[in-house]
Design an enzyme around this catalytic site. Structure first.
Site, PDB file in Angstrom:
ATOM      1  N   GLY A  10       0.842  -1.189   0.000  1.00 33.83           N
ATOM      2  CA  GLY A  10       0.000   0.000   0.000  1.00 33.83           C
ATOM      3  C   GLY A  10       0.874   1.234   0.000  1.00 33.83           C
ATOM      4  N   GLY A  11       0.261   2.354  -0.249  1.00 33.89           N
ATOM      5  CA  GLY A  11       0.988   3.611  -0.269  1.00 33.89           C
ATOM      6  C   GLY A  11       1.450   4.034   1.114  1.00 33.89           C
ATOM      7  CB  SER A  12       3.618   6.840   2.070  1.00 32.69           C
ATOM      8  OG  SER A  12       4.095   7.429   3.248  1.00 32.69           O
ATOM      9  CB  SER A  13       0.438   7.697   5.545  1.00 28.45           C
ATOM     10  OG  SER A  13       1.650   8.326   5.895  1.00 28.45           O
ATOM     11  CB  THR A  17       3.902   0.117   9.980  1.00 26.73           C
ATOM     12  OG1 THR A  17       4.727   0.358   8.828  1.00 26.73           O
ATOM     13  CG2 THR A  17       4.786  -0.197  11.174  1.00 26.73           C
ATOM     14  CG  ASP A  37       9.397   2.808   6.029  1.00 26.45           C
ATOM     15  OD1 ASP A  37       9.563   3.257   4.874  1.00 26.45           O
ATOM     16  OD2 ASP A  37       8.373   3.022   6.698  1.00 26.45           O
TER      17      ASP A  37
END
EC number: 2.7.1.-
Length: 178
Positions: A10-13, A17, A37
């Protein structure tokens, strides 16, 4: 064959995580959580700037160079080797190249590692708001990645973190593993 790897793309944010951490809590047995990351943080400082490594433009666009790709190939091979050696692994990824990025993983995985491919979707405005709240991302990255990272990618399951929290998503994903 039991699921040995779960790849969250998926995209950042988008919430990958947080889902990975929740998966570690709800899945039976021990699961390692490894993130793109982690890989980027392991790069020497010289590859976190410039054309050969990874670069972040002021608008949030991410560009990667040849040396980044070479080391990424080794990273992917290493993660897959851990799964082959018996570790169960949750991978938190951002397929900047969509299907092309997934193809790099598929090449390394071959047909002897059981993988659950999970699309982690999040509406661009929601991801952008999370990004702003984090303060550790370049503005524009989340909105710019929200859809392109999924282009042409084949999933076994998808979740939407704008509609469901990380624990609910983790439980839904865990229900699809053996």
């Amino acid at each position: 064959m039991k699921t040995q790897m779960i790849v969250l793309n998926g995209g950042s944010s988008s919430g990958k995580t947080s889902i990975a951490q929740c998966l570690q809590a709800v899945l039976p047995g021990s699961w390692l959580s490894l993130s793109v990351d982690t890989f980027v943080d392991a790069l020497p400082a010289s590859l976190r700037e410039g054309d050969a490594g990874i670069g972040f433009a002021p608008d949030g666009t991410v560009a990667v160079g040849a040396e980044f790709r070479r080391l990424e190939e080794a990273w992917i091979a290493g993660v897959v080797a851990m799964a082959r050696a018996g570790a169960r692994v949750v991978v938190d990824e951002v397929f900047l190249g969509g299907a092309e990025s997934q193809a790099r993983w598929l090449k390394a995985i071959g047909d002897d590692v059981e993988v659950l491919w999970v699309g982690v979707r999040c509406a661009a405005p929601v991801a952008a708001a999370r990004e702003a709240g984090r303060g550790d991302r370049t503005a524009g990255m989340a909105a710019g990645q929200a859809e392109p990272v999924h282009e042409g990618v084949r999933y076994g399951f998808e979740v939407d973190t704008a509609r469901s929290g990380p624990m609910e998503c983790a439980r839904l994903i865990a229900a699809r593993t053996e």
